[in-house]
Design an enzyme around this catalytic site. Structure first.
Site, PDB file in Angstrom:
ATOM      1  N   ASP A 167       0.788  -1.216  -0.081  1.00  9.07           N
ATOM      2  CA  ASP A 167      -0.031   0.094  -0.205  1.00  9.07           C
ATOM      3  C   ASP A 167       0.685   1.214   0.144  1.00  9.07           C
ATOM      4  O   ASP A 167       0.476   2.149  -0.700  1.00  9.07           O
ATOM      5  CB  ASP A 167      -0.853   0.231   1.169  1.00  9.07           C
ATOM      6  CG  ASP A 167      -1.963  -1.171   1.144  1.00  9.07           C
ATOM      7  OD1 ASP A 167      -1.678  -2.105   0.476  1.00  9.07           O
ATOM      8  OD2 ASP A 167      -3.046  -1.077   2.007  1.00  9.07           O
ATOM      9  N   GLU A 397       1.112  -9.335  11.490  1.00 10.97           N
ATOM     10  CA  GLU A 397       0.754  -9.062  10.048  1.00 10.97           C
ATOM     11  C   GLU A 397       2.185  -8.833   9.560  1.00 10.97           C
ATOM     12  O   GLU A 397       2.214  -8.963   8.013  1.00 10.97           O
ATOM     13  CB  GLU A 397      -0.041  -7.675  10.042  1.00 10.97           C
ATOM     14  CG  GLU A 397      -0.525  -7.182   8.779  1.00 10.97           C
ATOM     15  CD  GLU A 397      -1.429  -5.625   8.781  1.00 10.97           C
ATOM     16  OE1 GLU A 397      -1.388  -5.242   9.951  1.00 10.97           O
ATOM     17  OE2 GLU A 397      -1.805  -5.379   7.769  1.00 10.97           O
TER      18      GLU A 397
HETATM   19  C1  GLC Z   1      -3.200  -4.191   3.752  1.00 10.32           C
HETATM   20  C2  GLC Z   1      -2.017  -4.778   2.899  1.00 10.32           C
HETATM   21  C3  GLC Z   1      -2.491  -5.698   1.688  1.00 10.32           C
HETATM   22  C4  GLC Z   1      -3.411  -6.755   2.031  1.00 10.32           C
HETATM   23  C5  GLC Z   1      -4.436  -6.264   3.284  1.00 10.32           C
HETATM   24  C6  GLC Z   1      -5.332  -7.194   4.094  1.00 10.32           C
HETATM   25  O1  GLC Z   1      -4.135  -3.329   2.980  1.00 10.32           O
HETATM   26  O2  GLC Z   1      -1.140  -3.677   2.496  1.00 10.32           O
HETATM   27  O3  GLC Z   1      -1.535  -6.122   1.034  1.00 10.32           O
HETATM   28  O4  GLC Z   1      -4.186  -7.462   1.262  1.00 10.32           O
HETATM   29  O5  GLC Z   1      -3.995  -5.353   4.140  1.00 10.32           O
HETATM   30  O6  GLC Z   1      -4.476  -7.985   4.675  1.00 10.32           O
END
Ligand code: GLC
Length: 428
Positions: A167, A397
């Site tokens: 992101d 995460e």
């Molecule tokens: C965030 C991450 C993305 C992922 C999402 C859900 O947005 O950057 O890669 O898919 O979270 O885990």
């Protein structure tokens, strides 16, 4: 790890996957991400298959049930209402029967599907389910080249940083600077109520993320218009490598299942993309980098996205060796690999999301790519780092590469799924 440690770790991974299972799809983590995410779900299926093969196929089928008529598979499916996430369906307003977002995510689906079929216990059943998914996966891949490569250059652009899955990477800074913020409707972020704001994207980035969403929404999410209307068009080597690998896997699966027409079109896409890929190499960095399509130049940013081309065996053998060298250099500068950005770059931030932290799913894709390119020693080092991180900090995460601290959401599904996958493969 000893044998007992391994089975205990597998059980922990399994309980995280079960805890986040909502029946036909799995949420990434409670609170922060309460819906179905595209590449999370596919990678989750890789872990689920080790204890419930049927359930693994269902995860992907559910995602594909929400494919758009034009072929796009959206990045979020909002199966339920939940005020805890922003931007929700009321912001996207894509008009889908079950609300979805209006952008996509890295297409790991066919890569996962092939693995599921090739390693399953109930082959005939798995083949039938996979056969039904082939045309859908093919339509998605075709959509990419039709909608995100309108000049037929052989490489696709992402139109929103969230599409990359990485992101707030430093890769997007330059192109995002060209996105205005005037007219962004007032909004309240939710992510920073769940996790530490200093680990999340900046407000100035968020305004631009929202501006792009509003722009695309004002065009009725008509993908035929979005590419040229977007001030943000970035060709990400990681994203393109995933698409190329997915097309290779789709072709292989299609041949196995007797769908030769799909195999042929997928192979043709791969051949074209492979030729175009060379232009993403940066001599300065000794790795691949992004291309800012609007500005027509390479982006001066050495991120893990530029190492992911290993996954599709891209580059010459010498370039692949240089990519492995980058991984070793980055590991030498931080305690755990692989950082999401070059730790030697002054812009590197070890705790801020995709501007430095280690992500286990990215490690997994790198491990697969390194092995494919015959770079097994480095692959083994990345496996060892991944295991050490979960031993030290659980299924987070993402992780601070300098300390190993677990950050972001806890009990995170795809981290658990990938660890289950690594634990059950012989080399871990
Ligand atoms: C965030 C991450 C993305 C992922 C999402 C859900 O947005 O950057 O890669 O898919 O979270 O885990």
């Amino acid at each position: 790890m000893t044998r007992i440690d391994r089975s205990a770790a597998f059980e922990r991974a399994r309980s995280v996957m079960l805890e986040n299972d909502r029946g036909s799809y799995t949420i990434p983590t409670k609170g922060l991400y309460p819906f179905q995410w595209n590449w999370d779900s596919c990678l989750t299926a890789l872990g689920q298959r080790h204890f419930d093969e049927d359930r693994a196929f269902t995860e992907i089928e559910t995602l594909l049930a929400h494919q758009w008529p034009d072929g796009m598979v959206p990045h979020i499916v909002f199966h339920v209402d939940d005020e805890g996430y922003f931007p929700g369906p009321g912001v996207w307003r894509t008009g889908r029967p079950t609300p979805t977002s209006g952008i996509t995510q890295p297409p790991v689906l066919a890569f996962v599907l092939r693995r599921l079929v090739e390693t399953c216990r109930e082959t005939a059943k798995a083949e039938d389910r996979a056969r039904a998914m082939l045309p859908k996966a093919n339509a998605w891949h075709e959509w990419f080249y039709a909608m995100r490569d309108p000049k037929g250059e052989g490489l696709v652009a992402i139109l929103h940083p969230w599409e990359s899955g990485r992101d707030n990477s430093i890769d997007w800074d330059e192109a995002l600077a060209g996105v205005p913020t005037e007219g962004v409707e007032p909004y309240v972020r939710r992510d920073t109520t769940h996790v530490d704001a200093s680990h999340r994207p900046h407000r100035s980035d968020y305004d631009r993320y929202m501006w792009l969403v509003q722009r695309f929404r004002s065009l009725g999410w008509d993908n035929a218009q979005l590419h040229d209307a977007s001030p943000f068009q970035v060709v990400d080597p990681g994203f393109n490598a995933i698409l190329i690998r997915a097309d290779e896997d789709l072709a292989s699966l299609a041949r196995r299942l007797g769908a030769s027409e799909i195999a042929e079109v997928a192979e043709a896409r791969v051949a074209k993309a492979r030729k175009a890929f060379a232009r993403l190499w940066s001599e300065k960095h000794g790795q691949f980098v992004c291309l800012n399509r609007v500005a027509g130049k390479l982006v001066d940013s050495a991120s893990v996205g530029g190492l992911l081309p290993l996954l599709a065996g891209l580059g010459t053998a010498q370039q692949q060796g240089l990519l492995a060298k980058r991984i070793r250099e980055w590991r030498a500068r931080s305690r755990f690999g692989v950082a999401s950005h070059d730790p030697a770059d002054p812009r590197f931030e070890p705790k801020r999301y995709w501007r430095g932290p280690v992500w286990i799913i990215v490690n997994y894709l790198l491990i697969d790519g390194l092995r494919r390119c015959g770079l097994d020693d480095v692959a083994g080092e990345v496996v060892a780092d991944s295991m050490a991180l979960i031993e030290e900090s659980g299924f987070a995460e993402y992780y601070d590469p300098t300390t190993g601290e677990g950050l972001g959401g806890g009990n995170f599904t795809w981290t658990a799924a990938i660890i289950a996958e690594l634990l059950t493969s012989a080399e871990a």
